[in-house]
Enzyme design. Structure first.
Site, short mmCIF file in Angstrom:
data_model
loop_
_atom_site.label_atom_id
_atom_site.label_comp_id
_atom_site.label_asym_id
_atom_site.label_seq_id
_atom_site.Cartn_x
_atom_site.Cartn_y
_atom_site.Cartn_z
N VAL A 82 0.73 -1.28 0.02
CA VAL A 82 -0.05 -0.06 0.02
C VAL A 82 0.65 1.26 0.06
O VAL A 82 0.18 2.53 0.10
CB VAL A 82 -1.05 0.03 1.12
CG1 VAL A 82 -2.04 -1.01 1.10
CG2 VAL A 82 -0.18 -0.15 2.31
N GLY A 83 2.19 1.32 0.05
CA GLY A 83 3.12 2.28 -0.03
C GLY A 83 4.48 2.04 -0.19
O GLY A 83 4.93 0.90 0.17
N GLN A 84 5.33 2.95 -0.56
CA GLN A 84 6.84 2.97 -0.61
C GLN A 84 7.33 4.05 -0.28
O GLN A 84 6.87 5.26 -0.67
CB GLN A 84 7.26 2.48 -1.87
CG GLN A 84 8.53 2.10 -1.97
CD GLN A 84 8.90 1.40 -3.13
OE1 GLN A 84 8.18 0.94 -3.93
NE2 GLN A 84 10.28 1.33 -3.36
N GLY A 85 8.17 4.12 0.83
CA GLY A 85 8.94 5.29 1.10
C GLY A 85 10.31 5.27 1.20
O GLY A 85 10.95 4.41 0.12
N THR A 86 11.09 6.06 1.70
CA THR A 86 12.60 6.37 1.42
C THR A 86 13.52 4.87 1.70
O THR A 86 14.27 4.76 0.99
CB THR A 86 12.97 7.61 2.29
OG1 THR A 86 12.26 8.67 1.99
CG2 THR A 86 14.61 7.64 2.16
N PHE A 87 13.01 4.24 2.96
CA PHE A 87 13.42 3.32 3.52
C PHE A 87 12.83 1.94 3.23
O PHE A 87 13.69 0.82 3.55
CB PHE A 87 13.96 3.60 4.78
CG PHE A 87 14.97 4.79 4.94
CD1 PHE A 87 16.29 4.85 4.44
CD2 PHE A 87 14.40 5.85 5.67
CE1 PHE A 87 16.97 5.56 4.58
CE2 PHE A 87 15.32 6.96 5.65
CZ PHE A 87 16.60 7.05 5.34
N LYS B 290 9.04 -0.48 2.31
CA LYS B 290 7.80 -0.67 1.49
C LYS B 290 6.83 -0.93 2.86
O LYS B 290 7.20 -1.51 3.91
CB LYS B 290 7.64 -1.68 0.67
CG LYS B 290 8.63 -1.63 -0.47
CD LYS B 290 8.54 -2.75 -1.35
CE LYS B 290 9.52 -2.42 -2.44
NZ LYS B 290 9.40 -3.69 -3.67
N LYS C 131 5.53 -2.62 7.82
CA LYS C 131 6.51 -1.78 7.40
C LYS C 131 7.77 -2.66 7.26
O LYS C 131 8.24 -2.89 8.38
CB LYS C 131 6.90 -0.54 8.40
CG LYS C 131 7.87 0.49 7.69
CD LYS C 131 8.11 1.57 8.82
CE LYS C 131 9.30 2.41 8.30
NZ LYS C 131 9.39 3.77 9.18
N ASP D 95 9.46 15.26 12.29
CA ASP D 95 8.85 15.17 10.77
C ASP D 95 7.34 15.32 11.16
O ASP D 95 6.47 14.59 10.51
CB ASP D 95 9.35 14.05 10.18
CG ASP D 95 8.95 14.18 8.64
OD1 ASP D 95 8.71 15.26 8.11
OD2 ASP D 95 9.00 13.03 7.92
#
EC number: 2.7.11.26
Length: 473
Positions: free
Chosen positions: A97-102, A104, A119, A208
């Protein structure tokens, strides 16, 4: 939860900046990585040999090989396996459902058929241990709860899996859908303040706080998420200034302060409050310099004392026209003047004079908040049904990205309001930049008061370092 799928997601906060303090520790203590991890002094450039020998770190969390991957966590333990069908026992992966900097993020379900979020981040990453250690000591109804942690071997990589409650919505997606009533804003902001009060009581700085990192249940219950950038601040340790999403970045960070306090979170929640009121970011800077310029346009020019209080990375003076504050003009459509007064106590250049979280909670704006009144509001009903009759979990963010997917805050994500690592070089503003930004000039004390740049440029805050702000983690 939603996560931006921005191509710039890996170029967000300058995570590869050198930390001289940690370099010294690593050189002297190659055989003592346990102590370094427990004290949150990891360095992103620790070599692979050290990582491979560091199998008993993270507060004595025991890891095992992929052939016998029993794991332990503060709340549960199980055997983790990976096969071609992405199924991690005892969790069954539903979808990414998502992918970030570090890493999935996956939606999954446990053995009781309850939805969870997983995560997955590569174990060698510098920030992993710190995030998990912080999550273990954060225990508050308004902070994201970690349910489990285990390791898996995938594509010859060791992956850390963090398991959380699945929370479907974000404040960013809500702001995209509708304007919020002042009373609902009070309830949301009060919950956010309670989360901040809790983490600040433990000297934890989130670093953040954005609308994408604020999760909402279908009832409007708020949860602060994504502790991937969080850190326990110590007065005698420096930290990287290139942190926090740009729209929500405190001015002391913009001038390169490396000895900041939890007051940077206070600035961020002030930006969140203002965004809930006006429906868009109050300071939508296009880069770090433009961000500072937009702040100055609203708050007026900082004084000499303000500049000293912000502890810039190098001694310099800020020479610009005497800009009068336009703060009240920016919020002229806000009818509740108590919230405007509260914001005026948050948006202060000097971090010491900036309101504390206790002062914010005690402010008249939050005096009569009834946290049990969520059922009286209909703001969250906008998510109930989409055009196809199904629950709408994926929306766009007004403040962060042009495209979002579920579970933003679980991945250490990035979005259009975050700068790239290469932006540590302070460049000339585009012609569309606001007037106050284009009049910022840096004057090095060693330059005998002569401007180091033409009036239409914004030069480096650190002239002796070729325009690069040196940061530490």
């Amino acid at each position: 939860m939603t996560i931006p799928t921005d191509n710039n997601s890996s170029n967000n906060k300058g995570y590869n900046d050198n930390n001289n303090n940690n370099n010294n520790n690593n050189n002297n203590n190659n055989n003592n990585n346990n102590n370094n991890n427990n004290n949150n002094k990891e360095h992103p450039n620790i070599n692979n040999n050290n990582n491979n020998n560091n199998n008993n770190n993270n507060n004595n969390i025991k890891e095992s090989s992929s052939s016998n991957s029993n794991h332990s966590s503060s709340q549960s333990s199980s055997t983790a396996t990976v096969n071609s069908n992405p199924k991690v026992y005892p969790y069954e992966i539903i979808k990414q459902v998502g992918q970030g900097t570090f890493g999935k993020v996956y939606e999954a379900k446990n053995q009781d058929n309850k939805r969870v979020a997983i995560k997955k981040v590569e174990k060698s990453n510098h920030f992993i241990s710190r995030e998990y250690d912080i999550l273990k000591i954060v225990a508050h109804p308004n902070c994201l709860r970690i349910l489990d942690m285990f390791y898996t071997a995938e594509d010859n990589k060791k992956m850390q899996n963090l398991v959380f409650d699945f929370i479907p919505y974000t404040l960013a997606s809500l702001l995209k859908k509708r304007q919020l009533s002042i009373n609902f804003i009070k309830v949301l902001f009060y919950q956010l303040c309670q989360a901040i009060k809790h983490i600040h009581s433990k000297a934890i700085c989130h670093r953040d706080i954005t609308p994408n990192n604020i999760l909402l249940s279908s009832k409007g219950e708020l949860t602060l998420a994504d502790f991937g950038s969080a850190k326990i601040l110590e007065s005698n340790h420096t930290s990287m200034s290139y942190i926090c999403s740009r729209y929500y970045r405190a001015p002391e960070l913009l001038v390169g302060c490396s000895n900041y306090t939890t007051k940077i979170d206070i600035w961020s929640i002030g930006c969140i409050l203002a965004e809930m009121l006006i429906g868009k970011p109050l300071f939508p800077g296009t880069n770090s310099n433009d961000q500072l310029g937009r702040i100055i346009e609203v708050l007026g020019s900082p004084t000499k004392d303000d500049m000293e209080a912000m502890k810039p990375s190098k001694p310099y003076h800020l020479q610009l026209p005497n800009i009068n504050p336009k703060f009240f003009e920016s919020l002229h459509n806000v009818e509740d003047k108590t919230v405007v007064d509260l914001l005026s106590k948050i948006f202060i250049f000097d971090p010491v004079k900036r309101a504390s979280i206790d002062e914010i909670i005690a402010h008249p704006f939050l005096r009569d908040v009834n946290i049990n009144s969520l059922e009286l509001f209909d703001e969250m009903k906008c998510f109930s049904v989409s055009g196809n009759g199904k629950s709408s979990l994926t929306t766009n963010s007004t403040s962060s990205s042009s495209t979002t997917a579920n579970m933003t805050s679980l991945a250490s994500s990035s979005s259009n309001n975050k700068t790239t690592c290469s932006e540590t070089y302070l460049s000339r503003l585009p012609t569309s930049a606001i007037t106050s930004s284009s009049n910022l000039k840096s004057i090095d004390n060693s330059n005998n008061g002569k401007s180091s740049s033409s009036s239409n440029n914004i030069p480096s805050l650190n002239n002796s370092n070729n325009g690069v702000i040196t940061n530490t983690i």
